[in-house]
Design an enzyme around this catalytic site. Structure first.
Site, PDB file in Angstrom:
ATOM      1  CB  CYS A 214     -12.221   5.198  24.351  1.00  0.00           C
ATOM      2  SG  CYS A 214     -12.301   4.597  26.047  1.00  0.00           S
TER       3      CYS A 214
ATOM      4  CD  GLU B 288      -7.671   5.918  23.425  1.00  0.00           C
ATOM      5  OE1 GLU B 288      -8.840   6.318  23.617  1.00  0.00           O
ATOM      6  OE2 GLU B 288      -6.868   5.742  24.344  1.00  0.00           O
TER       7      GLU B 288
ATOM      8  CB  CYS C  66      -9.088   1.894  28.574  1.00  0.00           C
ATOM      9  SG  CYS C  66     -10.142   1.465  27.173  1.00  0.00           S
TER      10      CYS C  66
ATOM     11  CB  CYS D  78      -8.499   1.734  23.592  1.00  0.00           C
ATOM     12  SG  CYS D  78     -10.088   2.607  23.575  1.00  0.00           S
TER      13      CYS D  78
HETATM   14  N1  THU Z   1     -11.090   7.559  27.873  1.00  0.00           N
HETATM   15  C1  THU Z   1     -10.685   7.596  26.567  1.00  0.00           C
HETATM   16  O1  THU Z   1     -11.320   8.249  25.723  1.00  0.00           O
HETATM   17  N2  THU Z   1      -9.549   6.932  26.242  1.00  0.00           N
HETATM   18  C2  THU Z   1      -8.797   6.206  27.111  1.00  0.00           C
HETATM   19  O2  THU Z   1      -7.858   5.557  26.713  1.00  0.00           O
HETATM   20  C3  THU Z   1      -9.123   6.212  28.541  1.00  0.00           C
HETATM   21  C4  THU Z   1     -10.416   6.814  28.903  1.00  0.00           C
HETATM   22  C5  THU Z   1     -12.300   8.287  28.232  1.00  0.00           C
HETATM   23  C6  THU Z   1     -13.471   7.407  28.611  1.00  0.00           C
HETATM   24  C7  THU Z   1     -14.285   8.336  29.472  1.00  0.00           C
HETATM   25  O3  THU Z   1     -15.097   9.129  28.631  1.00  0.00           O
HETATM   26  C8  THU Z   1     -13.251   9.218  30.126  1.00  0.00           C
HETATM   27  O4  THU Z   1     -12.065   9.084  29.357  1.00  0.00           O
HETATM   28  C9  THU Z   1     -12.952   8.889  31.568  1.00  0.00           C
HETATM   29  O5  THU Z   1     -12.680   7.547  31.723  1.00  0.00           O
END
Ligand code: THU
Length: 133
Positions: free
Chosen positions: A56, A58, A92, A95
């Site tokens: 992610c 974050e 998420c 994170c």
């Molecule tokens: N994702 C993030 O980078 N941060 C979040 O807080 C939620 C989800 C990304 C993970 C994945 O690459 C995409 O978003 C779809 O879930």
């Protein structure tokens, strides 16, 4: 880089999202952290064909701060630059735990319609796990 206000941090998060490697979800996310020393450190999501190996935005930004020798982080801004983000680019669960570890006190979440909302870490992860007494 020194920051004047939240808008600068959000703009940095949006710019970081442009670097996302998200060929599987097409959901590009960027994060920008204001460190205690006044620097901005960014990250983007980096996906993998083995989906569970994806990182992610974050997590990318937080680990970059640590890797450059800093520990104290004041604020993190998160932005998604794709249409699906209208509901808000909320971190998420995993994170939120990373944010909890480093006690990042403010989380700025942005939506696809240009709105930004500020939350405390406790708001996003009440009763978060810690080994500290
Ligand atoms: N994702 C993030 O980078 N941060 C979040 O807080 C939620 C989800 C990304 C993970 C994945 O690459 C995409 O978003 C779809 O879930």
């Amino acid at each position: 880089m020194h920051v004047e206000n939240d808008d600068v941090l959000v703009a940095a998060a949006r710019r970081a999202a442009e670097q996302a490697y998200a060929p599987y979800s097409n959901f590009r996310v960027g994060a920008a952290i204001l460190t205690a020393s006044g620097e901005i450190v960014t990250g983007c999501n980096v996906e993998n064909s083995a989906y569970g190996s994806s990182i992610c935005a974050e997590a990318n930004a937080i680990t970059s701060v640590i890797a450059q020798g800093e520990r104290a982080m004041a604020t993190i801004a998160v932005a998604c630059i794709d249409a699906e983000s209208v509901g808000g680019a909320y971190p998420c669960g995993n994170c939120r735990q990373l944010i909890n570890e480093f006690r990042i006190g403010r989380i700025i979440v942005t939506t696809g319609v240009g709105e930004s909302r500020s939350h405390s870490d406790a708001e996003l992860l009440p009763y978060g796990f810690t080994l500290e007494p």
